[in-house]
Design a protein around this motif. Structure first.
Motif, PDB file in Angstrom:
ATOM      1  N   GLN A   6      84.954 -46.280  18.870  1.00 26.58           N
ATOM      2  CA  GLN A   6      85.859 -46.375  20.268  1.00 26.58           C
ATOM      3  C   GLN A   6      86.565 -45.142  20.652  1.00 26.58           C
ATOM      4  O   GLN A   6      86.178 -45.081  22.004  1.00 26.58           O
ATOM      5  CB  GLN A   6      87.667 -47.359  20.154  1.00 26.58           C
ATOM      6  CG  GLN A   6      88.041 -47.912  21.308  1.00 26.58           C
ATOM      7  CD  GLN A   6      88.983 -48.507  20.932  1.00 26.58           C
ATOM      8  OE1 GLN A   6      90.054 -47.745  20.423  1.00 26.58           O
ATOM      9  NE2 GLN A   6      89.505 -49.407  21.897  1.00 26.58           N
ATOM     10  N   TRP A   7      87.025 -43.522  19.935  1.00 25.58           N
ATOM     11  CA  TRP A   7      86.427 -42.799  20.482  1.00 25.58           C
ATOM     12  C   TRP A   7      85.259 -42.506  20.879  1.00 25.58           C
ATOM     13  O   TRP A   7      85.565 -41.948  22.178  1.00 25.58           O
ATOM     14  CB  TRP A   7      87.284 -42.209  19.032  1.00 25.58           C
ATOM     15  CG  TRP A   7      87.329 -40.848  19.651  1.00 25.58           C
ATOM     16  CD1 TRP A   7      86.665 -38.993  20.041  1.00 25.58           C
ATOM     17  CD2 TRP A   7      88.468 -39.816  20.458  1.00 25.58           C
ATOM     18  NE1 TRP A   7      87.469 -38.400  20.309  1.00 25.58           N
ATOM     19  CE2 TRP A   7      88.480 -38.738  20.526  1.00 25.58           C
ATOM     20  CE3 TRP A   7      90.122 -40.606  20.163  1.00 25.58           C
ATOM     21  CZ2 TRP A   7      89.352 -38.202  21.467  1.00 25.58           C
ATOM     22  CZ3 TRP A   7      91.080 -40.132  21.693  1.00 25.58           C
ATOM     23  CH2 TRP A   7      90.843 -38.293  21.988  1.00 25.58           C
ATOM     24  N   ARG A   8      84.111 -42.120  20.145  1.00 22.59           N
ATOM     25  CA  ARG A   8      83.250 -42.083  20.853  1.00 22.59           C
ATOM     26  C   ARG A   8      82.912 -42.872  22.185  1.00 22.59           C
ATOM     27  O   ARG A   8      82.613 -42.363  23.323  1.00 22.59           O
ATOM     28  CB  ARG A   8      81.890 -42.256  20.031  1.00 22.59           C
ATOM     29  CG  ARG A   8      82.022 -41.251  18.701  1.00 22.59           C
ATOM     30  CD  ARG A   8      81.013 -41.512  17.906  1.00 22.59           C
ATOM     31  NE  ARG A   8      80.420 -42.899  17.499  1.00 22.59           N
ATOM     32  CZ  ARG A   8      80.866 -43.002  15.859  1.00 22.59           C
ATOM     33  NH1 ARG A   8      81.746 -42.212  15.398  1.00 22.59           N
ATOM     34  NH2 ARG A   8      80.798 -44.307  15.258  1.00 22.59           N
ATOM     35  N   ASP A   9      83.519 -44.278  22.232  1.00 23.03           N
ATOM     36  CA  ASP A   9      82.933 -44.723  23.600  1.00 23.03           C
ATOM     37  C   ASP A   9      83.747 -44.846  24.562  1.00 23.03           C
ATOM     38  O   ASP A   9      83.078 -44.027  25.225  1.00 23.03           O
ATOM     39  CB  ASP A   9      82.499 -47.250  23.233  1.00 23.03           C
ATOM     40  CG  ASP A   9      82.008 -47.132  22.103  1.00 23.03           C
ATOM     41  OD1 ASP A   9      80.742 -46.128  21.509  1.00 23.03           O
ATOM     42  OD2 ASP A   9      82.120 -47.803  21.566  1.00 23.03           O
ATOM     43  N   ASN A  10      85.179 -44.662  24.265  1.00 28.38           N
ATOM     44  CA  ASN A  10      85.780 -44.816  25.350  1.00 28.38           C
ATOM     45  C   ASN A  10      85.926 -43.129  26.207  1.00 28.38           C
ATOM     46  O   ASN A  10      86.069 -42.740  27.526  1.00 28.38           O
ATOM     47  CB  ASN A  10      86.911 -44.885  25.312  1.00 28.38           C
ATOM     48  CG  ASN A  10      87.234 -46.917  24.835  1.00 28.38           C
ATOM     49  OD1 ASN A  10      86.140 -47.235  25.493  1.00 28.38           O
ATOM     50  ND2 ASN A  10      88.010 -47.326  24.525  1.00 28.38           N
ATOM     51  N   VAL A  11      86.096 -42.586  25.443  1.00 24.83           N
ATOM     52  CA  VAL A  11      87.031 -40.730  25.432  1.00 24.83           C
ATOM     53  C   VAL A  11      85.532 -39.884  25.353  1.00 24.83           C
ATOM     54  O   VAL A  11      84.637 -39.254  26.302  1.00 24.83           O
ATOM     55  CB  VAL A  11      88.266 -40.087  24.591  1.00 24.83           C
ATOM     56  CG1 VAL A  11      88.152 -38.947  24.781  1.00 24.83           C
ATOM     57  CG2 VAL A  11      88.774 -40.969  23.977  1.00 24.83           C
ATOM     58  N   GLU A  12      84.731 -39.859  24.711  1.00 25.97           N
ATOM     59  CA  GLU A  12      83.774 -38.882  24.377  1.00 25.97           C
ATOM     60  C   GLU A  12      82.671 -39.835  25.779  1.00 25.97           C
ATOM     61  O   GLU A  12      82.258 -38.602  26.362  1.00 25.97           O
ATOM     62  CB  GLU A  12      82.832 -38.256  22.934  1.00 25.97           C
ATOM     63  CG  GLU A  12      83.566 -38.064  22.077  1.00 25.97           C
ATOM     64  CD  GLU A  12      83.705 -38.185  20.781  1.00 25.97           C
ATOM     65  OE1 GLU A  12      82.251 -38.396  20.818  1.00 25.97           O
ATOM     66  OE2 GLU A  12      83.864 -37.585  20.207  1.00 25.97           O
ATOM     67  N   GLY A  13      82.086 -40.753  25.980  1.00 30.98           N
ATOM     68  CA  GLY A  13      81.958 -41.846  26.862  1.00 30.98           C
ATOM     69  C   GLY A  13      81.830 -41.736  27.966  1.00 30.98           C
ATOM     70  O   GLY A  13      81.252 -40.949  28.836  1.00 30.98           O
ATOM     71  N   SER A  14      83.432 -41.397  28.517  1.00 24.98           N
ATOM     72  CA  SER A  14      83.824 -40.663  29.737  1.00 24.98           C
ATOM     73  C   SER A  14      83.681 -39.427  30.393  1.00 24.98           C
ATOM     74  O   SER A  14      83.605 -39.163  31.356  1.00 24.98           O
ATOM     75  CB  SER A  14      85.062 -41.947  29.779  1.00 24.98           C
ATOM     76  OG  SER A  14      85.866 -42.844  29.815  1.00 24.98           O
ATOM     77  N   LYS A  24      93.594 -43.613  27.592  1.00 23.88           N
ATOM     78  CA  LYS A  24      94.743 -42.586  28.074  1.00 23.88           C
ATOM     79  C   LYS A  24      93.749 -40.706  27.987  1.00 23.88           C
ATOM     80  O   LYS A  24      93.727 -40.420  28.692  1.00 23.88           O
ATOM     81  CB  LYS A  24      96.277 -42.428  27.130  1.00 23.88           C
ATOM     82  CG  LYS A  24      97.125 -40.665  27.760  1.00 23.88           C
ATOM     83  CD  LYS A  24      98.545 -40.404  27.691  1.00 23.88           C
ATOM     84  CE  LYS A  24      98.647 -39.429  27.773  1.00 23.88           C
ATOM     85  NZ  LYS A  24     100.140 -38.832  27.101  1.00 23.88           N
ATOM     86  N   ARG A  25      93.341 -41.376  27.064  1.00 20.95           N
ATOM     87  CA  ARG A  25      92.158 -39.606  26.543  1.00 20.95           C
ATOM     88  C   ARG A  25      91.114 -40.051  27.220  1.00 20.95           C
ATOM     89  O   ARG A  25      90.651 -39.048  27.714  1.00 20.95           O
ATOM     90  CB  ARG A  25      92.867 -39.820  24.747  1.00 20.95           C
ATOM     91  CG  ARG A  25      93.653 -38.603  25.415  1.00 20.95           C
ATOM     92  CD  ARG A  25      93.916 -39.420  23.280  1.00 20.95           C
ATOM     93  NE  ARG A  25      95.640 -38.767  23.242  1.00 20.95           N
ATOM     94  CZ  ARG A  25      96.382 -38.992  23.532  1.00 20.95           C
ATOM     95  NH1 ARG A  25      96.419 -40.218  23.929  1.00 20.95           N
ATOM     96  NH2 ARG A  25      97.829 -38.616  23.708  1.00 20.95           N
ATOM     97  N   ALA A  26      90.770 -41.229  27.340  1.00 17.32           N
ATOM     98  CA  ALA A  26      89.327 -41.240  28.380  1.00 17.32           C
ATOM     99  C   ALA A  26      89.514 -41.016  29.996  1.00 17.32           C
ATOM    100  O   ALA A  26      89.082 -40.094  30.406  1.00 17.32           O
ATOM    101  CB  ALA A  26      89.186 -42.411  28.966  1.00 17.32           C
ATOM    102  N   GLU A  27      91.323 -40.695  30.653  1.00 17.91           N
ATOM    103  CA  GLU A  27      91.612 -40.675  31.979  1.00 17.91           C
ATOM    104  C   GLU A  27      91.296 -39.281  31.812  1.00 17.91           C
ATOM    105  O   GLU A  27      90.977 -38.506  32.619  1.00 17.91           O
ATOM    106  CB  GLU A  27      92.746 -40.764  31.905  1.00 17.91           C
ATOM    107  CG  GLU A  27      92.943 -42.735  32.285  1.00 17.91           C
ATOM    108  CD  GLU A  27      94.000 -42.454  33.221  1.00 17.91           C
ATOM    109  OE1 GLU A  27      94.697 -41.815  34.223  1.00 17.91           O
ATOM    110  OE2 GLU A  27      94.227 -43.943  33.279  1.00 17.91           O
ATOM    111  N   LEU A  28      91.726 -37.770  30.755  1.00 16.28           N
ATOM    112  CA  LEU A  28      92.624 -37.136  30.864  1.00 16.28           C
ATOM    113  C   LEU A  28      91.106 -36.023  30.771  1.00 16.28           C
ATOM    114  O   LEU A  28      90.812 -35.539  30.992  1.00 16.28           O
ATOM    115  CB  LEU A  28      93.070 -36.247  29.126  1.00 16.28           C
ATOM    116  CG  LEU A  28      94.562 -36.931  30.143  1.00 16.28           C
ATOM    117  CD1 LEU A  28      95.376 -36.732  28.077  1.00 16.28           C
ATOM    118  CD2 LEU A  28      95.112 -36.413  30.925  1.00 16.28           C
TER     119      LEU A  28
END
Length: 340
Positions: free
Chosen positions: A86-94, A150-154
């Motif tokens: 999920q971190w890879r998809d949502n944060v790193e992907g964004s 939240k971190r995807a937005e950041l």
């Protein structure tokens, strides 16, 4: 107008592509390797294979001139076993799509804008109705979906600081056609008499069509760097599940299951999952969400984007039911309690 859509194979993506095409846009829709692209083609989009963790594939997939990039793709898992992905998809992907978008917009001959589909979950849990001025409290990694949104937005905002034009949308619970995995699961459980109980929480529910229209309006009218909450009808899960029960011809539930029992069951499931390695139906993260009151105010989106969530909750759910029936995914009995 040229649009590039991530998450086009999802149910909000289908609603957005349908409206974009009807408005005359040319739409390129990203999909993962092996995905079924039939619906994308039926809706009038051009499918292109790419992956959020492969920057080169994103660069190849983007049209040479693109006006809007709609980033809808997200990993909505609420199980600790899926946190790393999920971190890879949502944060790193964004972060990847935002960087590629900024570079593409800078290189082409016309300006472009990134529309980011975030979530009300980026604000975390509040005791009162959430507005854009509410602090984003999603800082507990144990609630990893909220934490990652939240971190995807950041991550995207780091590119905004470098010149990217981006607008952030924060929908609440989305209801409508093309859904097979979100609230559609509740239709299946009730129709098949598999619902274990009704949680005591409540939420704001918004129509998929209205949320899709807000994405297009955000491209035209949104202010760069701003968040816009997309809420709708506030209802308890007892009311929500009761409407679904009537729509599938089942007895309407009359009481909720105490929150402590739901949370205790979720903890037991989590312990079992540590042994089996399989995601349980009810996780502690899901239990936390469905036993709370998560409601929001979309006055800002109404004033600045013209956002309106005009359908009643029953009409939203009826649209979802009718689409599932038309696709042969749901069989319903004669309605109970006067629903039609």
């Amino acid at each position: 107008m040229q649009a590039f859509v991530t998450g086009g194979t999802g149910f909000l993506g289908a609603n957005l592509i349908e409206q974009l095409v009807n408005d005359g846009w040319q739409v390129t829709a990203m999909h993962r390797a092996g995905a079924n692209v039939r619906r994308l083609e039926t809706l009038g989009a051009t499918p292109v294979q790419a992956a959020l963790d492969d920057v080169a594939s994103l660069e190849r997939a983007l049209p040479a001139q693109v006006d809007a990039i709609f980033h809808l793709a997200a990993n909505t898992s609420m199980w600790r076993g899926g946190n790393a992905q999920q971190w890879r998809d949502n944060v790193e992907g964004s972060a990847n799509i935002a960087r590629v978008a900024r570079q593409q917009f800078a290189a082409q001959q016309r300006p472009g804008r990134l529309i980011v589909t975030s979530s009300i979950s980026a604000y975390g849990y509040h005791r009162t109705a959430i507005t854009e001025d509410s602090p984003k409290l999603a800082d507990d990694p144990r609630h990893h979906y909220l934490y990652s949104k939240k971190r995807a937005e950041l991550a995207v905002r780091e590119e905004v600081a470098l010149g990217l034009d981006a607008v952030f949308l924060n929908p609440c619970g989305i209801v409508g056609k093309y859904d097979v995995s979100s609230w559609a699961q509740t239709f299946f459980m009730l129709a098949e008499d598999r619902l274990p109980g009704v949680p005591p929480g409540s939420g704001s529910f918004c129509h998929a069509g209205a949320v899709a229209r807000a994405h297009i309006d955000a491209f035209h009218k949104g202010r760069s760097g701003e968040n816009y909450i997309l809420a709708g009808t506030d209802a308890s899960f007892l009311e929500f599940f009761g409407i679904i029960a009537r729509l599938v011809g089942k007895p309407v539930p009359t009481r909720t299951t105490p929150a402590f029992l739901i949370r205790a069951l979720a903890q037991c499931n989590d312990l079992a999952a540590r042994v089996s390695g399989r995601e349980p139906t009810l996780t502690p993260e899901k239990a936390a969400m469905i036993t709370r009151r998560v409601v929001a105010d979309s006055s800002k989106a109404a004033a600045e984007l013209g956002y309106g969530n005009d359908l009643s909750l029953e009409d939203m759910l009826r649209e979802s039911r009718d689409w599932l029936v038309s696709e042969g995914l749901l069989a319903v009995e004669a309605p109970c309690g006067g629903a039609h």
